[in-house]
Design a protein around this motif. Sequence first.
Motif: not given
Length: 301
Positions: A19, A23-24, A39, A166, A189-191, A204, A206
Amino acid sequence: MANKVEVKELLDAGVHFGHLTRRWNPNMAPYIYMERNGIHIINLYKSAAKMQEAGEALKKIAASGRKILFVATKKQAKEIVTEQAERANMPYITERWPGGMLTNFITIRKAVKKMASIDRMKKDGTFNTLSKKERLQVDRLRAKLEKNLGSIADMSRLPAALFIVDITREHIAVKEAQKLNIPIFAMVDTNSDPREVDYVIPSNDDASKSISKVVSYVADSIIEGLSERKNTKDSDKEDDSNEGKETKTRAPKAKKSKEDVEVPSKDPQDVKAMEESKEDVKLESKKETLAKASKDNQEEE
């Protein structure tokens, strides 16, 4: 052993894209390789290692005969998860997560049984006795239950593990699994916060290509575990049948015939004595007959 994960294949699928940096989640720092154009880039070597680790664990669960529930309600993951879960013959949730799905599992099972009772009504003709309005209501209820719970109709007890795409979106499922100590496998994910997951797959979550790559690998590991379970069952059955044949074909003990019975050998002296006694008996009987005949002759004269 689960198939080896190739880093190049993950790179081609875009698994490394995270992300935006703003937003991480700082807890994902160990899995981030670098930052590019605002990113975060995920370290694919760590992703590959984590995928293999998760694959081995899922394979063992599948080999034990327990169920793994797939959860993915985001648009780009629905079709992929449905296809792969059905291929692995596992339950899945791709519509809205029903609250209390795990913590209030008894109520969910009642709803599934309601769906089965409607099917029975249609078979035995009870459905046709209802009014047109009632039939319409029942049909709508059946369609709603099928949409939300049709994919878990065969899940008669709580799953042994959850595979989630997710965890930020599926936070309710994560909380329920944590409450019941059910292990969680997830694409993180990184968020997201990896501390909430037992088996993290940094990736990832998404892009559809990335999701397809990871989920298909997971499904392959589960199928491998199921095939191992089937092979062990078949070998056990063969062993049991072979043991049964051996007991049936085992020859009974042969009985000794009279001819086979050994007669103890006689002493030669005993044999001679017996023959002499027989001769004596014969002579005595002859003498008696002669004496009797002479007596009879005298009487006649």
